[in-house]
Design an enzyme around this catalytic site. Structure first.
Site, PDB file in Angstrom:
ATOM      1  N   CYS A   1       0.846  -1.189   0.000  1.00  0.00           N
ATOM      2  CA  CYS A   1       0.000   0.000   0.000  1.00  0.00           C
ATOM      3  C   CYS A   1       0.878   1.234   0.000  1.00  0.00           C
ATOM      4  O   CYS A   1       1.876   1.301   0.726  1.00  0.00           O
ATOM      5  CB  CYS A   1      -0.911   0.006   1.224  1.00  0.00           C
TER       6      CYS A   1
ATOM      7  N   HIS B   1      -9.180  -3.371  -2.528  1.00  0.00           N
ATOM      8  CA  HIS B   1      -8.209  -2.569  -1.783  1.00  0.00           C
ATOM      9  C   HIS B   1      -8.620  -1.099  -1.769  1.00  0.00           C
ATOM     10  O   HIS B   1      -8.613  -0.449  -0.714  1.00  0.00           O
ATOM     11  CB  HIS B   1      -6.827  -2.749  -2.425  1.00  0.00           C
ATOM     12  N   GLU B   2      -8.987  -0.563  -2.931  1.00  0.00           N
ATOM     13  CA  GLU B   2      -9.332   0.857  -3.004  1.00  0.00           C
ATOM     14  C   GLU B   2     -10.689   1.152  -2.376  1.00  0.00           C
ATOM     15  O   GLU B   2     -10.872   2.198  -1.739  1.00  0.00           O
ATOM     16  CB  GLU B   2      -9.290   1.343  -4.455  1.00  0.00           C
TER      17      GLU B   2
ATOM     18  N   HIS C   1     -10.282   1.479   1.305  1.00  0.00           N
ATOM     19  CA  HIS C   1      -9.693   2.751   1.737  1.00  0.00           C
ATOM     20  C   HIS C   1     -10.755   3.783   2.091  1.00  0.00           C
ATOM     21  O   HIS C   1     -10.618   4.509   3.082  1.00  0.00           O
ATOM     22  CB  HIS C   1      -8.794   3.320   0.635  1.00  0.00           C
TER      23      HIS C   1
END
Length: 235
Positions: free
Chosen positions: A131, A173-174, A177
């Site tokens: 990351c 993953h995004e 966030h």
């Protein structure tokens, strides 16, 4: 797995001011690192806080920051902006063996607002992940192999798309966030490696050696995949 991230306390005015300061600086902003509270708060859903011009300029800037890093995704909270916005793109040349192992195919650029995902089926796979907001470290993360992504486009259209393989990993993953979740929250912490140790010991396409020697998910019956950990997803 659920996480108790708290909603951002930024007002609309503060969000707009933050964006305008970043856009007006005339330089690429730094990527904030773990420990900054904005990475641990649920970002504000996008509902027109910015003008069309500001939103377009912000997306262009985020894409430039992502490319410079380099990475394959970047979320607005990683620039200190608590908005549910992320950009994704994967055009890196990857060794064919690694690409085959992780199901990695090019991902054309797109921006997503208010993303949420759901697993499609029960298949899972694990790969080393990094990351851009956690510099110098990588760890194995077990994730759904395929997901359905629900998001809003820049023109306000609500879309539903399906992704699999490495593209699904980037999407997850995004999306995480903007909901205050970092990949380490989902990682096998015994797999945690600094970049130098990863490159020296665990960079083969298969993670069996790392799994055995570091002692994470030791049962070979586990549905645990393999892969390499760069460029960073966060990314």
């Amino acid at each position: 797995m659920s996480f108790d991230a708290i909603p951002t306390d930024y007002s609309v005015a503060r969000i707009v001011e933050t964006v305008q300061q970043i856009l007006g600086a005339g330089v690429l902003p730094p990527i904030i690192q773990a420990g900054h509270p904005v990475l641990r708060h649920v970002a504000a859903p996008y509902d027109g806080q910015l003008s069309d011009a500001e939103l377009g300029h912000l997306i262009d800037l985020m894409r430039s920051v992502m490319h410079k890093a380099p990475g394959v995704g970047l979320a607005a909270p990683q620039l200190g902006i608590p908005l549910q916005l992320a950009v994704l793109e994967d055009q890196f040349e990857v060794d064919p063996e690694v690409a085959a192992v992780r199901g990695r195919e090019p991902l054309p650029f797109f921006a997503m607002l208010n993303p949420r995902y759901q697993p499609l089926g029960t298949a899972t796979a694990a790969f080393y992940e990094g990351c851009l907001s956690i510099g110098g470290l990588q760890a194995a993360v077990l994730r759904p192999e395929s997901v359905r992504l629900d998001y809003t486009t820049l023109d306000g259209t609500q879309l539903e798309r399906s992704f699999s393989g490495w593209q699904a990993r980037i999407v997850q993953h995004e999306s995480d966030h903007v909901h205050g979740v970092l990949y380490l929250d989902r990682a096998e912490l015994r797999s945690l490696s600094c970049n130098a140790e990863y490159a020296a010991r665990w960079s083969q396409p298969d993670i069996d050696r790392a799994r055995q020697e570091l002692g994470f998910l030791p049962d070979p019956a586990e549905d645990y995949g393999s892969g390499a950990g760069f460029p960073s997803v966060g990314k």
